[in-house]
Design an enzyme around this catalytic site. Sequence first.
Site, PDB file in Angstrom:
ATOM      1  N   LYS A 126      14.821   1.091  -7.634  1.00 27.59           N
ATOM      2  CA  LYS A 126      13.503   1.682  -7.371  1.00 27.59           C
ATOM      3  C   LYS A 126      13.133   2.566  -8.548  1.00 27.59           C
ATOM      4  CE  LYS A 126      10.420   1.760  -4.010  1.00 27.59           C
ATOM      5  NZ  LYS A 126      10.167   0.730  -2.976  1.00 27.59           N
ATOM      6  N   ASP A 166       4.621  -0.313  -5.233  1.00 29.88           N
ATOM      7  CA  ASP A 166       4.922   0.513  -4.054  1.00 29.88           C
ATOM      8  C   ASP A 166       3.714   1.453  -3.951  1.00 29.88           C
ATOM      9  OD1 ASP A 166       7.321   1.158  -2.092  1.00 29.88           O
ATOM     10  OD2 ASP A 166       6.578   3.112  -2.720  1.00 29.88           O
TER      11      ASP A 166
HETATM   12  P1  NDP Z   1      -0.471   2.176  -0.955  1.00 30.18           P
HETATM   13  O1  NDP Z   1      -0.486   3.076  -2.119  1.00 30.18           O
HETATM   14  O2  NDP Z   1      -1.232   0.902  -1.004  1.00 30.18           O
HETATM   15  O3  NDP Z   1      -0.937   2.950   0.355  1.00 30.18           O
HETATM   16  C1  NDP Z   1      -0.275   4.093   0.764  1.00 30.18           C
HETATM   17  C2  NDP Z   1      -0.973   4.655   1.980  1.00 30.18           C
HETATM   18  O4  NDP Z   1      -0.179   5.683   2.551  1.00 30.18           O
HETATM   19  C3  NDP Z   1      -2.308   5.281   1.657  1.00 30.18           C
HETATM   20  O5  NDP Z   1      -3.148   5.167   2.770  1.00 30.18           O
HETATM   21  C4  NDP Z   1      -1.913   6.716   1.377  1.00 30.18           C
HETATM   22  O6  NDP Z   1      -2.960   7.661   1.552  1.00 30.18           O
HETATM   23  C5  NDP Z   1      -0.860   6.934   2.431  1.00 30.18           C
HETATM   24  N1  NDP Z   1       0.075   7.964   1.977  1.00 30.18           N
HETATM   25  C6  NDP Z   1       0.814   7.931   0.847  1.00 30.18           C
HETATM   26  N2  NDP Z   1       1.527   9.049   0.717  1.00 30.18           N
HETATM   27  C7  NDP Z   1       1.213   9.806   1.786  1.00 30.18           C
HETATM   28  C8  NDP Z   1       1.614  11.078   2.223  1.00 30.18           C
HETATM   29  N3  NDP Z   1       2.496  11.807   1.516  1.00 30.18           N
HETATM   30  N4  NDP Z   1       1.113  11.537   3.391  1.00 30.18           N
HETATM   31  C9  NDP Z   1       0.220  10.793   4.101  1.00 30.18           C
HETATM   32  N5  NDP Z   1      -0.224   9.590   3.723  1.00 30.18           N
HETATM   33  C10 NDP Z   1       0.280   9.105   2.594  1.00 30.18           C
HETATM   34  O7  NDP Z   1       1.084   1.888  -0.668  1.00 30.18           O
HETATM   35  P2  NDP Z   1       1.747   0.738   0.211  1.00 30.18           P
HETATM   36  O8  NDP Z   1       0.859   0.346   1.325  1.00 30.18           O
HETATM   37  O9  NDP Z   1       2.244  -0.287  -0.719  1.00 30.18           O
HETATM   38  O10 NDP Z   1       3.035   1.496   0.773  1.00 30.18           O
HETATM   39  C11 NDP Z   1       3.062   2.123   2.046  1.00 30.18           C
HETATM   40  C12 NDP Z   1       4.500   2.265   2.511  1.00 30.18           C
HETATM   41  O11 NDP Z   1       5.091   0.963   2.603  1.00 30.18           O
HETATM   42  C13 NDP Z   1       5.426   3.060   1.602  1.00 30.18           C
HETATM   43  O12 NDP Z   1       6.380   3.730   2.395  1.00 30.18           O
HETATM   44  C14 NDP Z   1       6.128   1.979   0.789  1.00 30.18           C
HETATM   45  O13 NDP Z   1       7.368   2.426   0.278  1.00 30.18           O
HETATM   46  C15 NDP Z   1       6.307   0.927   1.864  1.00 30.18           C
HETATM   47  N6  NDP Z   1       6.526  -0.434   1.411  1.00 30.18           N
HETATM   48  C16 NDP Z   1       5.655  -1.056   0.555  1.00 30.18           C
HETATM   49  C17 NDP Z   1       5.878  -2.363   0.181  1.00 30.18           C
HETATM   50  C18 NDP Z   1       4.922  -3.099  -0.676  1.00 30.18           C
HETATM   51  O14 NDP Z   1       5.144  -4.294  -0.899  1.00 30.18           O
HETATM   52  N7  NDP Z   1       3.843  -2.500  -1.170  1.00 30.18           N
HETATM   53  C19 NDP Z   1       7.073  -3.085   0.626  1.00 30.18           C
HETATM   54  C20 NDP Z   1       7.866  -2.378   1.587  1.00 30.18           C
HETATM   55  C21 NDP Z   1       7.601  -1.094   1.941  1.00 30.18           C
HETATM   56  P3  NDP Z   1      -3.639   8.314   0.245  1.00 30.18           P
HETATM   57  O15 NDP Z   1      -4.514   7.239  -0.310  1.00 30.18           O
HETATM   58  O16 NDP Z   1      -4.370   9.494   0.741  1.00 30.18           O
HETATM   59  O17 NDP Z   1      -2.512   8.675  -0.676  1.00 30.18           O
HETATM   60  O1  2IT Z   2       9.891  -1.047  -0.653  1.00 28.51           O
HETATM   61  C1  2IT Z   2       9.768  -2.236  -1.023  1.00 28.51           C
HETATM   62  O2  2IT Z   2      10.457  -3.129  -0.541  1.00 28.51           O
HETATM   63  C2  2IT Z   2       8.765  -2.548  -2.045  1.00 28.51           C
HETATM   64  N1  2IT Z   2       8.029  -1.652  -2.464  1.00 28.51           N
HETATM   65  C3  2IT Z   2       8.642  -3.933  -2.587  1.00 28.51           C
HETATM   66  C4  2IT Z   2       9.657  -4.177  -3.651  1.00 28.51           C
HETATM   67  C5  2IT Z   2       9.517  -5.479  -4.411  1.00 28.51           C
HETATM   68  O3  2IT Z   2      10.308  -5.647  -5.331  1.00 28.51           O
HETATM   69  O4  2IT Z   2       8.665  -6.297  -4.080  1.00 28.51           O
END
Ligand code: NDP
Ligand code: 2IT
Length: 446
Positions: A126, A166
């Site tokens: 990561k 992420d």
């Molecule tokens: P994005 O940046 O697309 O969206 C993040 C969302 O979460 C936004 O709505 C953001 O609000 C909110 N957020 C972020 N930080 C905070 C905080 N500290 N408090 C409250 N709200 C918060 O990210 P993703 O959708 O990609 O990721 C969301 C989650 O999913 C994370 O935990 C990530 O690690 C996990 N994840 C993502 C994957 C992926 O493929 N993208 C895969 C597996 C897990 P704001 O805009 O106000 O910051």
């Molecule tokens: O938390 C996760 O699994 C991710 N942000 C996706 C990682 C990836 O390599 O696609």
Amino acid sequence: MSYVDEIIVKVVANNPGETEFHQAVEEVLNSLRFVVDENEEEFRKAALLERLVEPERCILFRVPWVDDKGQVQVNKGYRVQFNSAIGPYKGGLRFHPSVNLGIIKFLGFEQTFKNSLTGLPIGGGKGGSDFDPKGKSDREIMAFCQSFMTELSRHIGPYTDVPAGDIGVGGREIGFLFGQYKRIKNEFTGVLTGKGIGWGGSLIRPEATGYGTVYFAEEMLKTRNDNFKGKVVAISGSGNVAQFAAEKVLKLGGKVVTFSDSSGSIYDPDGIDKEKLNFVMELKNVHRGRIKEYAEKYNVEYMAKKRPWSVKCDVALPCATENELNLEEAKTLTSNGCILVAEGANMPSTEDAVHHFINSKILYGPGKAANAGGVAVSGLEMTQNSMRLAWSRKEVDSKLHSIMKNIHNICVTHGKESDNFVNYVKGANIGGFVKVANSMISQGLV
Ligand code: NDP
Ligand code: 2IT
């Protein structure tokens, strides 16, 4: 003291202040007690747990860039290459002001087991930065990404370490990062995933985490002869994972009633339909606006600075960030009749909230199992890049679906208790650990 307890004490002492990392290690090791006791002599001799909790490599670097006023800015850059026992390091990059070494280590540690669960040959890593993309121009984002990659490019490669997105890193950022890598190395390779469809990306990768979480939740419901039809679903976040989780819930006949961002939550009791979801996608992905604007447009309740867990729902899908659902909120959810929690985010429930869900015997799917669809399709993107082929949408989606079903089966195999209750935390941790542990032992002292 048991071997597991010894290691937990050491991790806390040797990694001061890294509370999220301690939390993730404790959760995994607590699930492994039985397996560790059974193999104690072998594991101790090989110092297996000591190695498992120590990243293979942590890279910390300076990221200087120039803002639109001509001022030089400096951010911190990180890449933690946690475990390469089963494949090249793989895991996302997070750009968010809260990023620090402990957070990247917790995410890299979790990723190791998650990636193992996918059944694909990918290790755990990561990275990220404390850079805040909010309010930055496209040029500033590009300047930052180019500087970040200028250093990162020394440490990654298609056979070494393959980053992805992420929080704060989506298609735009992956594009700028890929462009800079190509320029430095003069190589067009699958060094990143989440690439654009025209230049080596995989169909379904943007949808994969959200869709996968809902596929996993659907399997959980099936164990109780239930499904998504008519279910009221609360979702937190409104980014990549939240949006596509919502899209799949709608497809399966559920009703999504909440979204949130770091400023607050919206509650739409009539349900967020496809048209309203398109509005959210445009708002977040194009205008980069705040979720409050949804409440203004559709005249629904906006809960400033609140998370959505006070709303009555059958299913909760936390899809924002770590520790965004505490014990009190967990109790509110179950007393309001919530029967399923599946984590699209990484470690969104606090440790005591997790215990509450398990003690209440509701269906609780931890992130490393429920959100593995994103990295799984990243793994499939790597496969397509290696083959120099691109699969159809249908083909990738059906592979994603079967990977999620398989992860669910692994959780049931390792997590079913004597009363038939499935402890998905135990199932996912043991299921993810076994292959990594065996591979580490087979490869000798690494
Ligand atoms: P994005 O940046 O697309 O969206 C993040 C969302 O979460 C936004 O709505 C953001 O609000 C909110 N957020 C972020 N930080 C905070 C905080 N500290 N408090 C409250 N709200 C918060 O990210 P993703 O959708 O990609 O990721 C969301 C989650 O999913 C994370 O935990 C990530 O690690 C996990 N994840 C993502 C994957 C992926 O493929 N993208 C895969 C597996 C897990 P704001 O805009 O106000 O910051
Ligand atoms: O938390 C996760 O699994 C991710 N942000 C996706 C990682 C990836 O390599 O696609």
